[in-house]
Design an enzyme around this catalytic site. Structure first.
Site, PDB file in Angstrom:
ATOM      1  N   ASP A   8      -8.048  -5.453  -0.594  1.00  0.00           N
ATOM      2  CA  ASP A   8      -8.505  -6.189  -1.725  1.00  0.00           C
ATOM      3  C   ASP A   8      -8.092  -7.840  -1.693  1.00  0.00           C
ATOM      4  OD1 ASP A   8      -9.591  -4.184  -3.065  1.00  0.00           O
ATOM      5  OD2 ASP A   8      -7.558  -3.419  -3.677  1.00  0.00           O
ATOM      6  N   HIS A  13       0.844  -1.140   0.012  1.00  0.00           N
ATOM      7  CA  HIS A  13       0.022   0.040   0.134  1.00  0.00           C
ATOM      8  C   HIS A  13       0.951   1.126   0.007  1.00  0.00           C
ATOM      9  CE1 HIS A  13      -3.024   2.792   1.073  1.00  0.00           C
ATOM     10  NE2 HIS A  13      -3.887   1.972   0.751  1.00  0.00           N
TER      11      HIS A  13
END
Ligand code: CMC
Length: 374
Positions: free
Chosen positions: A311, A260
Site C-alpha cells: 500500500d 505486515h
C-alpha cells in the site's frame, strides 16, 4: 482441547488453499504457482484474473472468450444506475462498492445458486460491473455525466475511460495493470478470511464479497493505501519528511503503509510496485512524492526495522495517475474480487463451517432479578 488463546489467529493454519502461496522466508508470492513479479512482467491483468479464477493461464482463445464475457457483462441495470445517482455524494466510495455489490445480489437471478457453474457466472458479473459502478459514482459525485463503458477497451483502459473520459499513455495503463495484478490475491488475509467465513455457512457469493469489501475498508488492511496519501499530504514537502517521520515514531504512531502480519523483512510485492511508481513519477515529471517516500522508508527501516507493504507505493502511484484518494481502496477491490472469488469457490468445494471457540471471562453464573426488584 487447548484453551491457549492466539489473538488475531496469529500463526494459526486454518485450512488449505491452492490459490496462492505467501513465502516470507524467500520474499516471494505465487498465484497458482507463478511468481507475482513474473506475471507482472509477462501478462496483462485479464490473464492473471483468468489464472486466479481457473487455475491455469489462458491460451489466446480462452483469453479472448474471457475478455468478451467480461466486456459483455459491464452494462449496469437502469435501477442500479438510478441508485448510484441517488447515493449521497459525500459517501465513501468503499461504502458505494459494498452497497453496489449488495444491490447486484438483489438483482441477480442466480443469487441463491451456489453451484460452481452459477458461481462462476456470478463472479464474471461482479468482476465486470463493480468497476463500472465505481467509475459511474466517480463521475456522479463531481456532478458529471456517467460515461458508458466501451467494449473495445481492456479492463484497466475502460476504468480510466469511464473515470476521466480518456485513456492515458500505455505506460500508465501498464502501471495500473501491475498494481491490479499485485493486489489480486494474498492468501488468508482478513478480507479473504471474511469471505471464506461467510461462505462457510453456505451463504451466497454477493454476501461474501460484500462482507469482504467491508473488511478491506479498514486502515489496517486495504484502507492503508489512502492513509499513505493522507500522510504524504500532511508531510507536504520532502524537506519536512525526516522531521515528520521521526516525530511520528517518537509519538509511537502507527505509520500507514508499513509492517505486515506475514512479511517481517519486506513485502514481496513492493519492489515491483516501487519500480512502476518510479516510472509513473518520471512520466508525470513529479518527483516530490518519490523523495518523501524514500526518506520515510529509510527512517522506518533504520529506526524500527519495519519495511513498507504494497500500500505504500500504490498510494502515491494512484495519486499521480489522477485518482481521488478515497478511490484508492476501491481500486484494490476491483482487483481483489478475483482472489476473493477463487477462495469462495474453493471454500464451497470443501466446506466446513468456520466456528472457533472463545474463552469466557465475563460474570459468573447469576440469578435473574425481576424488573420490579432491580
Ligand atoms: N508503524 C509503526 N509501528 C509498527 C507498524 C507501523 N506501521 N507496524 C508494526 N509496528 C510495530 C507495532 O507497534 C509493534 O510494536 P511493539 O511490539 O513495540 O508493540 C510491532 O511493530 C509489531 O506490530 P503488530 O501490530 O503487533 O503486528 P501485526 O502483525 O499485528 O500488524 C499490521 C500488522 C499490518 C496490522 C501493522 O503492521 C500495521 O498496523 N501497519 C500499518 C497499516 C498498514 O499499512 N496495513 C496494510 C497491511 S498490508 C497490505 C494490505 O493488507 O492492504
Amino acid at each position: 482441547m487447548s484453551d491457549e488463546i492466539k489473538k488475531g489467529l496469529l500463526g494459526i493454519v486454518v485450512d488449505e488453499t491452492e490459490v496462492s502461496k505467501v513465502m516470507p522466508e524467500i520474499n516471494s508470492l505465487t498465484y497458482r504457482g507463478y511468481a507475482a513479479q513474473d506475471l507482472c512482467a509477462k501478462c496483462k491483468f485479464e490473464e492473471v484474473a483468468y489464472l486466479i479464477l481457473n487455475g491455469e493461464l489462458p491460451n489466446k482463445s480462452q483469453l479472448k472468450k474471457f475478455e468478451n464475457q467480461e466486456r459483455k457483462e459491464r452494462k449496469l441495470s437502469n435501477t442500479l444506475l438510478q441508485d448510484i445517482r441517488r447515493f449521497p455524494r459525500n459517501a465513501h466510495p468503499m461504502d458505494v462498492a459494498r452497497t453496489t455489490v449488495s444491490i447486484m445480489g438483489l438483482e441477480d437471478k442466480e443469487t441463491k445458486d451456489n453451484s460452481p457453474t452459477a458461481n462462476m457466472r456470478k463472479v464474471m458479473r461482479i468482476f465486470a460491473k463493480t468497476p463500472v459502478a465505481l467509475a459511474a459514482f466517480y463521475r456522479v459525485r463531481k456532478g458529471k455525466k456517467i460515461i458508458p463503458p466501451k467494449k473495445n477497451l481492456s479492463f484497466s483502459e475502460n476504468f480510466f475511460h469511464m473515470c476521466f473520459g480518456k485513456v492515458p499513455d500505455k505506460e500508465i495503463v501498464k502501471a495500473f495493470d501491475v498494481s491490479l495484478i499485485l493486489y489480486a490475491e494474498h492468501s488468508f488475509n482478513v478480507s479473504t478470511f471474511t469471505a471464506r467465513t461467510i461462505t462457510s455457512s453456505l451463504s451466497d457469493i454477493h454476501g461474501a464479497i460484500t462482507g469482504a469489501i467491508a473488511s478491506l475498508k479498514g486502515p489496517l488492511h486495504g484502507g492503508a493505501n489512502e492513509e499513505v496519501m493522507h500522510m504524504m499530504n500532511k508531510i507536504k514537502k520532502p524537506e519536512y519528511a525526516f522531521k515528520w517521520i521521526n516525530k511520528a515514531l517518537d509519538n509511537k504512531d502507527v505509520v500507514m503503509g508499513f509492517g505486515h502480519r506475514v512479511y517481517k523483512s519486506g513485502d514481496s510485492r513492493v519492489p515491483t510496485m516501487r519500480e512502476y511508481f518510479g516510472k509513473v513519477a518520471r512520466l508525470k515529471k513529479d518527483k516530490k512524492f518519490e523523495k518523501i517516500y524514500n526518506i520515510v522508508e529509510k527512517v522506518m527501516i533504520e529506526r524500527k526495522n519495519i519495511h513498507p507493504n504494497v500500500d505504500y507505493p500504490t498510494g502515491p502511484t494512484y495519486h499521480l495517475m489522477g485518482f481521488d484518494t478515497d478511490f484508492f481502496t476501491p481500486i484494490f477491490v476491483i482487483s481483489r474480487i478475483t482472489g476473493w472469488s477463487a477462495h469462495i469457490i474453493e471454500q464451497h468445494a470443501a466446506n466446513k463451517l468456520i466456528r472457533p471457540l472463545a474463552k469466557y471471562k465475563g460474570n459468573q453464573h447469576r440469578k435473574v432479578v425481576r424488573l420490579n426488584q432491580r
